[in-house]
Design an enzyme around this catalytic site. Structure first.
Site, PDB file in Angstrom:
ATOM      1  N   ASP A   1      -7.080  -3.802  -2.265  1.00  0.00           N
ATOM      2  CA  ASP A   1      -8.293  -3.189  -0.408  1.00  0.00           C
ATOM      3  C   ASP A   1      -8.299  -4.748  -0.101  1.00  0.00           C
ATOM      4  O   ASP A   1      -8.558  -5.046   0.283  1.00  0.00           O
ATOM      5  CB  ASP A   1      -8.493  -2.380  -0.706  1.00  0.00           C
ATOM      6  CG  ASP A   1      -9.583  -1.572  -1.579  1.00  0.00           C
ATOM      7  OD1 ASP A   1      -9.365  -3.084  -2.692  1.00  0.00           O
ATOM      8  OD2 ASP A   1     -10.281  -1.173  -1.427  1.00  0.00           O
TER       9      ASP A   1
ATOM     10  N   TYR B   1       7.950   1.764  -7.491  1.00  0.00           N
ATOM     11  CA  TYR B   1       9.098   2.157  -7.392  1.00  0.00           C
ATOM     12  C   TYR B   1      10.498   2.542  -8.119  1.00  0.00           C
ATOM     13  O   TYR B   1      11.876   1.972  -7.977  1.00  0.00           O
ATOM     14  CB  TYR B   1       9.216   0.666  -6.455  1.00  0.00           C
ATOM     15  CG  TYR B   1       8.530   0.198  -4.995  1.00  0.00           C
ATOM     16  CD1 TYR B   1       8.230   1.600  -4.490  1.00  0.00           C
ATOM     17  CD2 TYR B   1       8.966  -0.357  -4.595  1.00  0.00           C
ATOM     18  CE1 TYR B   1       7.191   1.289  -3.385  1.00  0.00           C
ATOM     19  CE2 TYR B   1       8.530  -0.695  -3.641  1.00  0.00           C
ATOM     20  CZ  TYR B   1       8.115   0.517  -3.177  1.00  0.00           C
ATOM     21  OH  TYR B   1       7.501  -0.351  -1.533  1.00  0.00           O
TER      22      TYR B   1
END
Ligand code: ATP
Length: 343
Positions: A202, A124
């Protein structure tokens, strides 16, 4: 202690949530004799339309002169407002608790976790380029950035269930996630009383659904934290309940996790819990920083009053209730007065 609090009401449902939150804050202020100066500051979509800037200089000045900021969601200009504020004030820790509350549709009743998201670097950072017909984004992870967020997570865990899980994907992103994971491991040695483990992102996404009650503090990089904290918010019943803090060394901004929900704006049906609990986090931060018991009590009363309201079946339509944003705020204020008499 007198606190200057900057208030950005924001756009969409932000002004309605702010009004309900102010009702509750005024009550706690009156009961505890808190000394608050609330200074309104403009930012967001409406500010851009009216003044040509989403984050004008006078707003930044107000933030500089305040002890903390309480902020509603701002809309499309979020990147120009909160992302900019995070950079300007180096608010490196984005703290997003997810706790099962009574009456909310949580997956389980016993979830109580916090996502501690690095707030200034990672994907970001916004370093993106186009080369011919490819688009390239750079992921920046630094030792200093990883160290300070890891330390923040361990310090927080000391006040909680003493368990930190560092979430990354170092088996694939060997250098960036590798540095983050290695740094977390190093910092963990300074905290032998806190249990430390690691989880690939994950697996973390899956385990947040499968066994969310097993988490205490999750520390992770910017984008993973953004995604996992929205997931965690849903696990405990939805975005309308999710508060957050953007925390730096000397300044912090507290705001709902969600956006400005234009689909329900102006209808007086938004759930203000996310902002009331953000205010509770703000008082906790101010109280801990200044050794101020009154502010810590304010934090506790706000959280307990919200919990008690939900326990009594008082809620807004997103949770199946029939209260408006305004009436919910009023009832939480009444319950807060009731609770404070008992304690
Ligand atoms: P952003 O990209 O700015 O984060 P978003 O697309 O994720 O925004 P949000 O505005 O965060 O969307 O909200 C998603 C949906 O969740 C809204 O459309 C709304 O229906 C619901 N929602 C969010 N916050 C609340 C709230 N406080 N009370 C009730 N419903 C809410």
């Amino acid at each position: 202690m007198r606190y200057k609090i900057a208030l950005i009401r924001g756009g969409g449902i932000g002004p309605e949530q702010s009004e309900a939150t102010l009702t509750v804050i005024s009550k706690v202020e009156e009961i505890l004799g808190l000394d608050l100066e609330i200074i309104e500051a403009e930012a967001g979509d409406r500010c851009l339309a009216e003044r040509g800037k989403p984050l004008p200089e006078d707003t930044v000045e107000i933030l500089r002169e305040s002890h903390a900021c309480l902020k509603g969601p701002v809309g499309e200009t979020a990147a120009d407002v909160i992302v900019k504020i995070r950079q300007l004030f180096d608010l490196y820790a984005n703290v997003r608790p997810a706790k099962s509350l009574p009456g909310a549709p949580a997956l389980r009743p016993d979830v109580d976790l916090v996502v501690v998201r690095e707030n200034t670097e990672g994907l970001y950072k916004g370093y993106e380029y186009e080369v011919d017909d490819a688009a390239i984004g750079l992921r920046v992870i630094t030792k200093r950035g990883s160290e300070r967020i890891a330390r923040y997570a361990f310090e927080l865990a000391l006040k909680r269930k003493r368990k930190v899980i560092a979430v990354h994907k170092a088996n694939v992103m060997r250098l960036t996630c590798g540095l983050f994971a290695k740094t977390c491991r190093e910092i963990s040695k300074e905290y032998p009383e806190v249990s430390f483990s690691e989880m690939y992102v994950d697996a973390a996404a899956m385990n947040l659904i499968r066994s969310p009650q097993d988490f205490d503090v999750i520390v992770t990089t910017n984008m993973f934290g953004d995604i996992l904290s929205d997931e965690a918010a849903q696990v405990v019943g939805g975005l309308g309940l999710a508060p957050s803090g953007n925390i730096g060394e000397g300044f912090a901004v507290f705001e709902p996790v969600h956006g400005c929900a234009p689909d329900i704006a102006g209808k007086n049906i938004a759930n203000p819990v996310s902002m009331i609990l953000s205010a509770s986090m703000m008082f906790e931060w101010l109280g801990s920083k200044n050794g101020d018991e009154k502010s810590l009590t304010a934090s506790r009363l706000l959280a307990e009053a919200v919990e008690e309201a939900l326990r009594r079946g008082i809620s807004t339509p997103d949770l199946g209730g029939s209260e408006s944003t305004t009436s919910f705020g009023g009832k939480v204020a009444e319950i807060l007065a009731e609770i404070s008499e008992k304690t």
